[in-house]
Design a protein around this motif. Sequence first.
Motif, PDB file in Angstrom:
ATOM      1  N   TYR A 118      46.039  27.053 -35.353  1.00 13.83           N
ATOM      2  CA  TYR A 118      46.581  25.733 -35.639  1.00 13.83           C
ATOM      3  C   TYR A 118      45.747  24.618 -35.011  1.00 13.83           C
ATOM      4  N   ARG A 119      45.003  24.935 -33.984  1.00 11.57           N
ATOM      5  CA  ARG A 119      44.185  23.923 -33.323  1.00 11.57           C
ATOM      6  C   ARG A 119      43.107  23.362 -34.251  1.00 11.57           C
ATOM      7  N   GLU A 120      42.762  24.121 -35.287  1.00 14.76           N
ATOM      8  CA  GLU A 120      41.696  23.710 -36.187  1.00 14.76           C
ATOM      9  C   GLU A 120      42.156  22.718 -37.246  1.00 14.76           C
ATOM     10  N   SER A 121      43.478  22.568 -37.420  1.00 13.11           N
ATOM     11  CA  SER A 121      43.954  21.731 -38.518  1.00 13.11           C
ATOM     12  C   SER A 121      45.182  20.888 -38.182  1.00 13.11           C
ATOM     13  N   VAL A 122      45.951  21.279 -37.183  1.00 17.26           N
ATOM     14  CA  VAL A 122      47.167  20.547 -36.817  1.00 17.26           C
ATOM     15  C   VAL A 122      46.851  19.630 -35.639  1.00 17.26           C
TER      16      VAL A 122
ATOM     17  N   GLN B 102      56.209  36.777 -49.421  1.00 22.63           N
ATOM     18  CA  GLN B 102      55.142  36.060 -50.110  1.00 22.63           C
ATOM     19  C   GLN B 102      55.407  34.579 -50.330  1.00 22.63           C
ATOM     20  N   GLU B 103      56.646  34.144 -50.171  1.00 25.03           N
ATOM     21  CA  GLU B 103      56.966  32.733 -50.371  1.00 25.03           C
ATOM     22  C   GLU B 103      56.953  31.926 -49.068  1.00 25.03           C
ATOM     23  N   ASP B 104      56.603  32.562 -47.979  1.00 23.50           N
ATOM     24  CA  ASP B 104      56.563  31.880 -46.685  1.00 23.50           C
ATOM     25  C   ASP B 104      55.413  30.875 -46.655  1.00 23.50           C
ATOM     26  N   ARG B 105      55.692  29.680 -46.152  1.00 22.17           N
ATOM     27  CA  ARG B 105      54.657  28.644 -45.998  1.00 22.17           C
ATOM     28  C   ARG B 105      54.777  27.979 -44.622  1.00 22.17           C
ATOM     29  N   THR B 106      55.221  28.732 -43.640  1.00 16.53           N
ATOM     30  CA  THR B 106      55.446  28.182 -42.306  1.00 16.53           C
ATOM     31  C   THR B 106      54.140  27.721 -41.659  1.00 16.53           C
ATOM     32  N   VAL B 107      54.172  26.519 -41.112  1.00 15.72           N
ATOM     33  CA  VAL B 107      53.052  25.973 -40.343  1.00 15.72           C
ATOM     34  C   VAL B 107      53.642  25.318 -39.104  1.00 15.72           C
ATOM     35  N   VAL B 108      53.233  25.759 -37.923  1.00 16.93           N
ATOM     36  CA  VAL B 108      53.715  25.140 -36.688  1.00 16.93           C
ATOM     37  C   VAL B 108      53.107  23.743 -36.567  1.00 16.93           C
ATOM     38  N   GLY B 109      53.977  22.730 -36.428  1.00 22.29           N
ATOM     39  CA  GLY B 109      53.502  21.354 -36.387  1.00 22.29           C
ATOM     40  C   GLY B 109      53.238  20.763 -37.758  1.00 22.29           C
ATOM     41  N   LYS B 110      53.892  21.313 -38.773  1.00 21.49           N
ATOM     42  CA  LYS B 110      53.660  20.893 -40.154  1.00 21.49           C
ATOM     43  C   LYS B 110      53.813  19.385 -40.344  1.00 21.49           C
ATOM     44  N   GLY B 111      54.764  18.773 -39.649  1.00 21.45           N
ATOM     45  CA  GLY B 111      55.025  17.349 -39.827  1.00 21.45           C
ATOM     46  C   GLY B 111      53.872  16.458 -39.418  1.00 21.45           C
ATOM     47  N   SER B 112      52.929  16.991 -38.650  1.00 23.70           N
ATOM     48  CA  SER B 112      51.793  16.190 -38.191  1.00 23.70           C
ATOM     49  C   SER B 112      50.537  16.401 -39.021  1.00 23.70           C
ATOM     50  N   VAL B 113      50.596  17.326 -39.961  1.00 23.26           N
ATOM     51  CA  VAL B 113      49.405  17.664 -40.753  1.00 23.26           C
ATOM     52  C   VAL B 113      49.172  16.616 -41.832  1.00 23.26           C
ATOM     53  N   PRO B 114      47.949  16.138 -42.002  1.00 23.73           N
ATOM     54  CA  PRO B 114      47.659  15.204 -43.098  1.00 23.73           C
ATOM     55  C   PRO B 114      48.054  15.808 -44.446  1.00 23.73           C
TER      56      PRO B 114
ATOM     57  N   LEU C  75      45.710  18.043 -46.433  1.00 26.98           N
ATOM     58  CA  LEU C  75      45.333  19.324 -45.839  1.00 26.98           C
ATOM     59  C   LEU C  75      46.449  20.351 -45.910  1.00 26.98           C
ATOM     60  N   LEU C  76      47.681  19.890 -45.981  1.00 25.58           N
ATOM     61  CA  LEU C  76      48.835  20.781 -45.881  1.00 25.58           C
ATOM     62  C   LEU C  76      48.832  21.930 -46.899  1.00 25.58           C
TER      63      LEU C  76
ATOM     64  N   GLY D  65      49.363  27.691 -44.078  1.00 21.94           N
ATOM     65  CA  GLY D  65      50.585  28.463 -44.250  1.00 21.94           C
ATOM     66  C   GLY D  65      50.637  29.259 -45.531  1.00 21.94           C
ATOM     67  N   GLN D  66      49.496  29.618 -46.067  1.00 24.87           N
ATOM     68  CA  GLN D  66      49.444  30.385 -47.313  1.00 24.87           C
ATOM     69  C   GLN D  66      49.554  31.877 -46.984  1.00 24.87           C
ATOM     70  N   TYR D  67      50.782  32.327 -46.803  1.00 19.01           N
ATOM     71  CA  TYR D  67      51.009  33.673 -46.290  1.00 19.01           C
ATOM     72  C   TYR D  67      50.488  34.798 -47.181  1.00 19.01           C
ATOM     73  N   PRO D  68      50.489  34.681 -48.506  1.00 18.27           N
ATOM     74  CA  PRO D  68      49.888  35.774 -49.286  1.00 18.27           C
ATOM     75  C   PRO D  68      48.436  36.037 -48.899  1.00 18.27           C
ATOM     76  N   ALA D  69      47.654  34.976 -48.745  1.00 19.59           N
ATOM     77  CA  ALA D  69      46.253  35.135 -48.344  1.00 19.59           C
ATOM     78  C   ALA D  69      46.143  35.499 -46.868  1.00 19.59           C
ATOM     79  N   LEU D  70      46.981  34.889 -46.028  1.00 19.44           N
ATOM     80  CA  LEU D  70      46.918  35.167 -44.594  1.00 19.44           C
ATOM     81  C   LEU D  70      47.292  36.616 -44.289  1.00 19.44           C
ATOM     82  N   GLY D  71      48.257  37.157 -45.030  1.00 18.72           N
ATOM     83  CA  GLY D  71      48.646  38.545 -44.823  1.00 18.72           C
ATOM     84  C   GLY D  71      47.498  39.493 -45.117  1.00 18.72           C
ATOM     85  N   LYS D  72      46.825  39.260 -46.221  1.00 15.66           N
ATOM     86  CA  LYS D  72      45.672  40.104 -46.575  1.00 15.66           C
ATOM     87  C   LYS D  72      44.569  39.985 -45.528  1.00 15.66           C
ATOM     88  N   LYS D  73      44.317  38.780 -45.087  1.00 14.73           N
ATOM     89  CA  LYS D  73      43.272  38.552 -44.089  1.00 14.73           C
ATOM     90  C   LYS D  73      43.613  39.246 -42.773  1.00 14.73           C
ATOM     91  N   THR D  74      44.881  39.178 -42.383  1.00 15.36           N
ATOM     92  CA  THR D  74      45.311  39.803 -41.135  1.00 15.36           C
ATOM     93  C   THR D  74      45.199  41.320 -41.207  1.00 15.36           C
TER      94      THR D  74
END
Length: 339
Positions: free
Chosen positions: A179-183, A270-282, A285-286, A290-299
Amino acid sequence: MSSVRVPALLLSALLLSAPAANAQEAKRAPEALGLGMEGYPYPAPMRFLPVKLEGQDLRMAYMDVKPTGNANGRTVVLLHGKNFFGAYWKDTIRVLTGAGYRVVVPDQIGFGKSSKPAIAYSFHTLASLTRQVLEEVGVKQAAVVGHSMGGMLATRFALMYPEVTTQLVLENPIGLEDYRESVPWKSTEDLYQENLQATEEGLRKYQRGYYVKWKPEYDEYVQVLYRQTLSGEYPRLAWVSAATQTMIYEQPVVHEFPNVKVPTLVVIGQEDRTVVGKGSVPPALLPKLGQYPALGKKTAAAIPGATLVELPNVGHIPHFESPEKWHAALLDFLRKGSK
């Protein structure tokens, strides 16, 4: 005479109705919930581990639930998310104990029925305390399951104590991206001031984002948080919530996934879009976060030998929204580890 009696009768009626009206209003008004969640029912008896942190004498709450089915000699640890506490695992506890597992469920320091100290929170500290709970109850090895923030903690636990961790299960964990890279960064003080402004409507709106389809029973977890804001001790909890958000932001585990050495299951709604600090994201960029389908595969690709289970039409909490599929995936993975 009638001109005197009518007001008197009206006054009497008003006086008689006032207590009833007040009682009805009191019945509707939510009751403040103390920071120790006193009186809030948990699915099993609570035990407390005395701990000392930064010169403070504290207590860490946990459940140690024995199997109800034929005992298999194995233990599962369930680690809760940031806006929750151990009791929300009640259905998973029931399924696991019915399948013969012993289940240990801590409330992390700062959460649930545990103490709420003003300390420097870290995943290393929480992992160490979780191990102390296992030592207290005589568990030498366990499968570790973490949801949301608990997934970050479970990862840290597996990295610190691979000899204790037989298997790792990550259920829609946060922290799959740094999150430090975008939030934008916020100080703990700023986060604390925001928490002091929490409202029932705001808490409900935030939690609705966890689910594909909202159900009335999910409101229980909104009410717990809201009732705590009514407590005279709420500012202390507001600070703890801010401090643990800072912990999540400043202590990523995503870069260490390749170092995980234990068998791992990653379960992703697959419908999860959670982002910690979402309210501060431009806003521009939002959509990239929080793109969990892609993040799950990457993880799953980053953790050596990990298994990925994708649950369509499910949001941030599979054990609420899709309990049958969640429990089937969990039990299947745990049983493979016993072979």
